[in-house]
Design a protein around this motif. Structure first.
Motif, PDB file in Angstrom:
ATOM      1  N   PHE A  34       0.854  -1.186   0.000  1.00  0.00           N
ATOM      2  CA  PHE A  34       0.000   0.000   0.000  1.00  0.00           C
ATOM      3  C   PHE A  34       0.894   1.241   0.000  1.00  0.00           C
ATOM      4  O   PHE A  34       1.473   1.604   1.016  1.00  0.00           O
ATOM      5  N   GLY A  35       1.012   1.869  -1.154  1.00  0.00           N
ATOM      6  CA  GLY A  35       1.829   3.069  -1.285  1.00  0.00           C
ATOM      7  C   GLY A  35       2.789   2.956  -2.457  1.00  0.00           C
ATOM      8  O   GLY A  35       3.408   1.910  -2.675  1.00  0.00           O
ATOM      9  N   THR A  36       2.907   4.027  -3.224  1.00  0.00           N
ATOM     10  CA  THR A  36       3.801   4.061  -4.386  1.00  0.00           C
ATOM     11  C   THR A  36       5.001   4.968  -4.148  1.00  0.00           C
ATOM     12  O   THR A  36       5.780   5.217  -5.062  1.00  0.00           O
ATOM     13  N   GLY A  37       5.156   5.473  -2.924  1.00  0.00           N
ATOM     14  CA  GLY A  37       6.156   6.487  -2.632  1.00  0.00           C
ATOM     15  C   GLY A  37       7.587   6.015  -2.797  1.00  0.00           C
ATOM     16  O   GLY A  37       7.889   4.817  -2.839  1.00  0.00           O
ATOM     17  N   VAL A  38       8.493   6.999  -2.848  1.00  0.00           N
ATOM     18  CA  VAL A  38       9.899   6.705  -3.110  1.00  0.00           C
ATOM     19  C   VAL A  38      10.552   5.943  -1.963  1.00  0.00           C
ATOM     20  O   VAL A  38      11.498   5.182  -2.192  1.00  0.00           O
ATOM     21  N   ALA A 110      -6.907   1.789  -6.147  1.00  0.00           N
ATOM     22  CA  ALA A 110      -7.977   1.307  -5.263  1.00  0.00           C
ATOM     23  C   ALA A 110      -9.344   1.692  -5.813  1.00  0.00           C
ATOM     24  O   ALA A 110     -10.289   0.907  -5.767  1.00  0.00           O
ATOM     25  N   ARG A 111      -9.434   2.918  -6.329  1.00  0.00           N
ATOM     26  CA  ARG A 111     -10.683   3.347  -6.950  1.00  0.00           C
ATOM     27  C   ARG A 111     -10.641   2.955  -8.425  1.00  0.00           C
ATOM     28  O   ARG A 111      -9.879   3.509  -9.205  1.00  0.00           O
ATOM     29  N   GLY A 112     -11.455   1.982  -8.790  1.00  0.00           N
ATOM     30  CA  GLY A 112     -11.522   1.555 -10.180  1.00  0.00           C
ATOM     31  C   GLY A 112     -10.994   0.157 -10.397  1.00  0.00           C
ATOM     32  O   GLY A 112     -11.378  -0.511 -11.362  1.00  0.00           O
ATOM     33  N   GLN A 113     -10.091  -0.324  -9.515  1.00  0.00           N
ATOM     34  CA  GLN A 113      -9.538  -1.663  -9.689  1.00  0.00           C
ATOM     35  C   GLN A 113      -9.593  -2.456  -8.382  1.00  0.00           C
ATOM     36  O   GLN A 113      -8.766  -3.326  -8.131  1.00  0.00           O
ATOM     37  N   TRP A 114     -10.597  -2.151  -7.570  1.00  0.00           N
ATOM     38  CA  TRP A 114     -10.691  -2.787  -6.259  1.00  0.00           C
ATOM     39  C   TRP A 114     -10.880  -4.290  -6.358  1.00  0.00           C
ATOM     40  O   TRP A 114     -10.308  -5.057  -5.577  1.00  0.00           O
ATOM     41  N   GLU A 115     -11.652  -4.734  -7.327  1.00  0.00           N
ATOM     42  CA  GLU A 115     -11.887  -6.172  -7.465  1.00  0.00           C
ATOM     43  C   GLU A 115     -10.591  -6.911  -7.806  1.00  0.00           C
ATOM     44  O   GLU A 115     -10.356  -8.032  -7.335  1.00  0.00           O
ATOM     45  N   PRO A 150     -12.957   0.612   0.693  1.00  0.00           N
ATOM     46  CA  PRO A 150     -12.970   1.402   1.925  1.00  0.00           C
ATOM     47  C   PRO A 150     -12.033   2.594   1.771  1.00  0.00           C
ATOM     48  O   PRO A 150     -11.045   2.541   1.029  1.00  0.00           O
ATOM     49  N   ALA A 151     -12.323   3.674   2.487  1.00  0.00           N
ATOM     50  CA  ALA A 151     -11.566   4.918   2.294  1.00  0.00           C
ATOM     51  C   ALA A 151     -10.179   4.862   2.937  1.00  0.00           C
ATOM     52  O   ALA A 151      -9.197   5.314   2.342  1.00  0.00           O
ATOM     53  N   LYS A 156      -9.091  -0.788   4.033  1.00  0.00           N
ATOM     54  CA  LYS A 156      -8.709  -1.606   2.871  1.00  0.00           C
ATOM     55  C   LYS A 156      -8.047  -2.904   3.328  1.00  0.00           C
ATOM     56  O   LYS A 156      -8.327  -3.983   2.789  1.00  0.00           O
ATOM     57  N   LEU A 157      -7.149  -2.797   4.320  1.00  0.00           N
ATOM     58  CA  LEU A 157      -6.466  -3.991   4.796  1.00  0.00           C
ATOM     59  C   LEU A 157      -7.451  -4.967   5.429  1.00  0.00           C
ATOM     60  O   LEU A 157      -7.352  -6.189   5.222  1.00  0.00           O
TER      61      LEU A 157
END
Length: 504
Positions: A34-38, A110-115, A150-151, A156-157
């Motif tokens: 969870f997270g795309t950060g550097v 997460a929004r759009g590819q939750w499944e 979930p927001a 989400k977890l």
């Protein structure tokens, strides 16, 4: 050409660029991140990629991002590949390495590819969850497990864990190793507590809550690596030309790396096999000593150095460390003084000195532009949490003569001398004005106005229990040492003070 799977065979391997083999691009997805950060790409994903290249962990990462940018982004265009430029000093030698990282298999919104994310939760190959969602990411919410998505991150977890529980009928062997990296003490314990509360709030079955407790491992962790992110300006263009390809995800990191993971169960060691390839990953039953070393010898040294460095005319850490007197000051401060105070039943003096040596190399990194004014943010609260406990320990023994700690604290006092301009407090050094970003700036400004004579100023500040939660004039010898250094600073200047302290 743009970095992608298609051009890997064209990358100049004679330039010592580490490139993944074709087999590493097809490894199973073992990690949900969870997270795309550097920070995640420069530390956990760095270790995973390194292990994959040695045929040890043999798993890739599915990354969850909280927003949906719509359409393909750089991760899609580059097949999840990105270059890490590792730059700095290690054991006295300059390091300049380039690594094409293939740890990330795909990035899902997460929004759009939750499944699709829930499909990952259903996968028997999934073993690990990693997160870095900022400190505000691990918070209680009113999320429903049925929200899509979930927001909050805990929401989400919870949904991922519940989906996995249902898919495998609560099989104990399908539990996960969950490692938050957010900068919160006991982040694993706190995340688990929130997940349990959310499960109860959602009215989920007691069998599921028992499965969370018994089949999953929530591991607190500590991360330490400076990952500034993208290269800038000419450096970026020169590096692209040297590599021979364009990489819109290229990041830079320092050489030093530490990921301390708190776990005692042998299963965690088994799952996190990537720890075997790099001493920067430490799995231990208790990681408090790593937190203490980082807080006191890295952060504490920064705090006791920044005011003096700026008053001496240095804008950045690397500029200051190029000055022999300042380097000698930092060495004395960290190794001769702070390291002696950090020794405990868990930390030996030799271990503290080894960590202090790594701090010196990090400070000297010629590739980082770490500004002292940025380090001075929330100066007073940092001094309170990072250094005051060590100051008390250091001065328990009768100290004679000048100390680097006292000079660092005296420089803090002089740096905090300011005047109010509108809503801001402004100081002056070397003919240049600077703005104080400290919620206690008003208190220190008022102290200086009331006590222009330095000895009285020192007593007034040290005795203020609203600043330090105690009267620091009671620390034996500390007030007198600070007075001596502040008199020298105001009379002769920061450069002369540096020369004076390093002669002792």
């Amino acid at each position: 050409m743009q970095l992608s799977k298609a051009i890997l065979t064209s990358v100049k391997k004679d330039l010592a660029v580490s490139v993944p083999a074709e087999a590493q691009l097809e490894l199973p997805e073992k990690v949900l991140q969870f997270g795309t950060g550097v920070l995640l790409r420069g530390l956990p994903d760095y270790f995973i990629d390194k292990a994959n290249k040695q045929n040890i962990f043999n798993g890739r990462v599915v990354v969850v991002k909280s927003t949906n940018t719509g359409g393909a982004d750089a991760f899609d265009t580059q097949d999840g590949l990105y270059t890490i430029c590792v730059r700095g000093i290690e054991e006295g030698r300059e390091v300049n390495e380039y690594i094409v990282n293939s740890a990330i298999s795909r990035v899902l919104a997460a929004r759009g590819q939750w499944e699709q994310i829930l499909d990952v939760a259903r996968s028997p190959e999934l073993e690990v969850v990693i997160s870095n969602t900022t400190e505000m990411g691990i918070v209680m919410s009113s999320d429903l497990v049925t929200d899509a998505p979930p927001a909050s991150f805990p929401g989400k977890l919870l949904a991922v864990l519940y989906e996995r529980f249902k898919t495998f009928n609560g099989a104990a062997e399908r539990g996960l190793v969950i490692i938050p990296t957010e900068l919160i003490i006991d982040n694993g314990r706190q995340l688990k507590e929130i997940i349990i509360r959310l499960a109860e709030q959602n009215g989920l079955e007691s069998e599921f809550i028992s499965w969370i407790h018994n089949a999953n491992h929530f591991c607190s962790s500590l991360v330490d690596r400076i990952v500034p992110g993208k290269l800038a300006g000419n450096d970026l263009e020169q590096t692209r030309e040297w590599l021979g390809y364009r990489d819109d995800l290229m990041i830079m990191s320092e050489v030093f790396r530490l990921w301390a993971i708190e776990a005692a169960d042998p299963k965690v060691q088994q799952v996190l096999s990537f720890a075997r390839v790099d001493s920067g990953v430490v799995i231990a039953p208790d990681i408090e000593r790593f937190r203490e070393l980082k807080l006191r010898l890295l952060n504490g040294t920064h705090t006791l150095s920044c005011g003096l460095a700026y008053l001496a005319g240095f804008e950045t850490v690397k500029e200051a460390m190029a000055n022999p007197a300042f380097e000698a000051f930092v060495a004395r401060l960290s190794k001769d003084e702070l390291a002696t105070a950090v020794v405990s039943s868990q930390i030996t003096y030799e271990e503290a000195c080894k960590f202090a040596d790594s701090v010196l190399e990090r400070f000297k990194n010629p590739f980082l532009d770490h500004k002292w004014l940025s380090i001075s943010f929330a100066y007073t609260s940092k001094m309170l949490t990072r250094d005051i406990p060590l100051i008390e320990d250091f001065y328990k023994e009768e100290r004679k003569g000048p100390t680097a700690i006292a000079l660092g604290f005296a420089a803090y006092l002089l740096f905090m001398k300011s005047r109010k301009e509108g809503d801001q407090y402004v100081g002056t050094a070397n003919g240049k004005a600077y703005t104080l970003n400290d919620d206690k700036a008003g208190i220190l400004s008022q102290k200086w106005a009331e006590h222009p004579e330095t000895d009285k100023l020192v007593d007034a500040v040290l005795a203020d229990t609203t600043l330090w939660n105690e009267d620091l004039t009671l620390v034996p010898g500390f007030a007198e040492a600070v007075k001596q250094q502040l008199r020298f600073l105001t009379g002769s200047g920061a450069q002369a003070a540096l020369q004076n302290i390093t002669k002792e």
